[in-house]
Enzyme design. Sequence first.
Site, mmCIF file in Angstrom:
data_model
loop_
_atom_site.group_PDB
_atom_site.id
_atom_site.type_symbol
_atom_site.label_atom_id
_atom_site.label_comp_id
_atom_site.label_asym_id
_atom_site.label_seq_id
_atom_site.Cartn_x
_atom_site.Cartn_y
_atom_site.Cartn_z
ATOM 1 N N GLY B 40 0.842 -1.194 0.000
ATOM 2 C CA GLY B 40 0.000 0.000 0.000
ATOM 3 C C GLY B 40 0.872 1.237 0.000
ATOM 4 O O GLY B 40 1.884 1.302 0.706
ATOM 5 N N ALA B 44 0.054 6.343 4.757
ATOM 6 C CA ALA B 44 0.794 5.532 5.715
ATOM 7 C C ALA B 44 1.898 4.731 5.021
ATOM 8 O O ALA B 44 3.047 4.724 5.464
ATOM 9 C CB ALA B 44 -0.156 4.599 6.460
ATOM 10 N N HIS B 266 -20.875 9.142 6.682
ATOM 11 C CA HIS B 266 -20.756 10.580 6.508
ATOM 12 C C HIS B 266 -22.110 11.141 6.090
ATOM 13 O O HIS B 266 -22.731 10.629 5.172
ATOM 14 C CB HIS B 266 -19.698 10.861 5.440
ATOM 15 C CG HIS B 266 -19.196 12.263 5.481
ATOM 16 N ND1 HIS B 266 -19.963 13.305 5.070
ATOM 17 C CD2 HIS B 266 -18.022 12.781 5.898
ATOM 18 C CE1 HIS B 266 -19.257 14.430 5.232
ATOM 19 N NE2 HIS B 266 -18.079 14.135 5.724
ATOM 20 N N ARG B 330 -21.408 13.898 13.040
ATOM 21 C CA ARG B 330 -21.704 13.090 11.860
ATOM 22 C C ARG B 330 -22.716 11.992 12.108
ATOM 23 O O ARG B 330 -23.670 11.816 11.352
ATOM 24 C CB ARG B 330 -20.417 12.432 11.349
ATOM 25 C CG ARG B 330 -19.486 13.400 10.685
ATOM 26 C CD ARG B 330 -18.226 12.704 10.213
ATOM 27 N NE ARG B 330 -17.380 13.678 9.521
ATOM 28 C CZ ARG B 330 -16.176 13.414 9.036
ATOM 29 N NH1 ARG B 330 -15.671 12.201 9.157
ATOM 30 N NH2 ARG B 330 -15.488 14.332 8.418
ATOM 31 N N LEU B 441 -5.857 11.642 8.000
ATOM 32 C CA LEU B 441 -4.589 11.984 7.364
ATOM 33 C C LEU B 441 -3.499 12.051 8.426
ATOM 34 O O LEU B 441 -2.380 11.592 8.233
ATOM 35 C CB LEU B 441 -4.711 13.325 6.638
ATOM 36 C CG LEU B 441 -5.843 13.413 5.615
ATOM 37 C CD1 LEU B 441 -5.800 14.745 4.878
ATOM 38 C CD2 LEU B 441 -5.743 12.284 4.605
#
Lengths: 254, 637
Positions: B40, B44, B266, B330, B441
């Site tokens: 990945g 990260a 969301h 949310r 993030l």
Amino acid sequence: MEEKRNYTLKIWRQKDANDKGGFVTYPLNDISTDMSFLEMIDVLNEKLIADGQEPVHFDHDCREGICGMCSMVINGKPHGPKDAITTCQLHMRSFDHGVTITVEPWRAKAFPVIRDLVVDRTSFDRIIQAGGYVSVNTGGVPDANEIPIPKKIADDAFDAATCIGCGACVAACKNASAMLFVSAKISQLAMLPQGKVERASRAEDMIAQMDEEGFGACTNTGACSAVCPKEISLEHIARMNREYFTAKFTAKKS
Amino acid sequence: MILDAKVPAGDLADKWKNHKFNVKLVNPANKRKYEVIVVGTGLAGASAAASLAELGYNVKAFCFQDSPRRAHSIAAQGGINAAKNYQNDGDSVFRLFYDTIKGGDYRSREANVYRLAEVSVNIIDQCVAQGVPFAREYGGLLANRSFGGAQVSRTFYARGQTGQQLLLGAYSALSRQINTGKVEMHSRKEMLDLVVVDGQARGIIVRDLVTGEISSHSAHAVILATGGYGNVFYLSTNAMGSNVTAAWRAHKKGAFFANPCYTQIHPTCIPVSGTHQSKLTLMSESLRNDGRVWVPKKEGDTRKPKDIPENERDYYLERKYPSFGNLVPRDVASRNAKYACDEGRGVGSTKLAVYLDFADAIKRDGKDTIAAKYGNLFDMYQQITGENPYETPMRIFPAVHYTMGGLWVDYNLMTSVPGLYALGEANFSDHGANRLGASALMQGLADGYFVVPYTIGDYLARMPYDKIGTDHPAFKEAEHQVKEKISQLLSINGSKTVDQFHRELGLIMWDNCGMSRNAEGLKEAKTKIKSLRDDFWQNVKVLGEAGQMNQSIEKAGRVADFLELGELMIDDALDRNESCGGHFREEYQTEEGEAKRNDEQYSYVAAWEYKGKDQAESLHKEQLEFQNVKLTQRSYK
Ligand code: FES
């Protein structure tokens, strides 16, 4: 309001890099105007699979115009008829009922076709690897606010940094030049104080790699910027040329 | 078995500092004798790969996209939190820690969260040094804005493209290391299995997505930074390719999966327009600052919004939550939209949407002011829906956005398989039962730049230099399994496409394990998933060959794993007889209809261990202890 429309699709099919490839025509009916262009291709693919035919292969991921993965030349124009959007942001309401739509891959020597509409864009990665960065390691950097940057410069650098690396600029250029892509990165870093230290070697190294990858020369037609989904400006090419010539000039003197 | 989180002793504020001092170090000259695999290349993965290579380790990095720059981190819009206190508004490491713990509804590990808040300040410095063009003030210093769940301005941003700019920063650092030869980059390669030898992670099996070739890669440690599993719901704001496969296959090789039922929904996404829908698009939450949410009072009202008079509209958030109004968190906003639609008061052709109306804001501030604030979002909305939000209210509906659960990791970010690490959204560690905005993030980059480069050394320092050859039987066996599975998929030649199965699974999950859950629905869903999975293995239609680019094979493998994960999510949701954060069990709510935690009994991390095909997974509990915060009930009335 939602409508259903019918289309004739002419899609480039190519089994692999060695296959000659060619257009195949598919009629496709009852397409909702609310569908995105890629959802329309999804519908086609589901039909193809049901008929025992392999689906059309294409690159896509985020489907919201930011990852830069989708890449189709639609009716001769990279990312299709509308300005400032990517293929995945295009919707079928932009196509009239009954029209024929041709879909092709990016075409450039430096972007060989892998299958159908999928091309290999690793040449772009190699250009960035040649110098598209500031050489800092993790840790040991100054506090972020010790490097004040005028807002105007930060904003201009951002405009360059917004490039998504899709390659539409190359696909639109009759010489398959990568100048817009390369200049956006060189320009972003040349404007910022952090990038100034390496500006000369960066311009030289990235341009050398660009040439090595087999991208063509720039003849200033501006087709690249016209199709760019992020509207990257031609000014960056001018700035890159200045960077490059200054680099060459100072290199000769020293 | 007792799960040991390996949290260092000492005061909260000293733990990380002490730990960094106490871990074993690998001598600089010996680092090049170790090889680390990173799967990945999002925030990260790219930051970890670059940082480890800079330290001197040999890194092999893998991504399934055509370039590491395309990882889904790129799509994050809002921003990144950091406790810089540049605004002089009282922010501090402790406050960021506190907000994150509270926002997570007290289901995360204190020590990890504190460390996250601590290194958040370094992240901003690092990104600026790389040339990330963050928003700035006229004086040239960095700008901040505020974000949900916090009362200070600590969010750094780059227009609405913060994820893109941060990822391109990490990608540039990674590219630099590829250029030096310290990172060997493999794009368009997908990890399909983890190889474990003598209980330690020693490598992975990957499929080359261009040629179909299956190959083995050996290393001293393996890092998974493969993102979240929101696409188990089929429709989500995740990228099309985002999947659970790498994490799931690691789970089946011994890595515990923690809190799988914690899903974040969301509230402001563009609603589904029809069965052709392939993904959902998020619209920034900031819209709720000026937009008013409403539905008609009457059920089944088909009038156009402008024909519904003021007194026949229900501004339900303002009505139910007078003090927070449209700005409730949310999960509360999402759930209430669902209730309105369940009552038959949804709007639009599918009746699965509510209005977000800017008419009052435009009347008050003028069209230009609203355009300056939200112009690009309004354009995006119009692009997708064909409707003009300046003239008619937007239609919005909640969508799956982030998964807080993931592979269980200890303080060192190591999973329950020694030598296997999980970073970013792929692990469960920092957000508890609910993640705050602008914190994903932060966590991805904290893990990659500033945590794993230290903690992995402690493990590697104890490892011999010799690598295990890829001709080892464990590699051969894993390769064989992977190939078998692919040929099985190709041989079924049934009558339903992979997407059909995926869509069905998504519906089951959304209806029963989505915004709100109850035991009955969950049990029913479990049975349905089981039979869907059986049907898949008998009836799926995957065409083409294994030895070429074949996107149907890619999808089929991922959906097969989602079909297994879905069941574990259900088990986890059933086990947790309480409501917390993103997990709302209808049986457990306060009189006012808010989530009701049960701290006595459920203050634990649920870590699930795979027990073999068709066996129930076994549950391990890591008790959460709170020494630095007081547990309270959230209230937004
Ligand atoms: S799919 Fe990401 S930009 Fe189109």
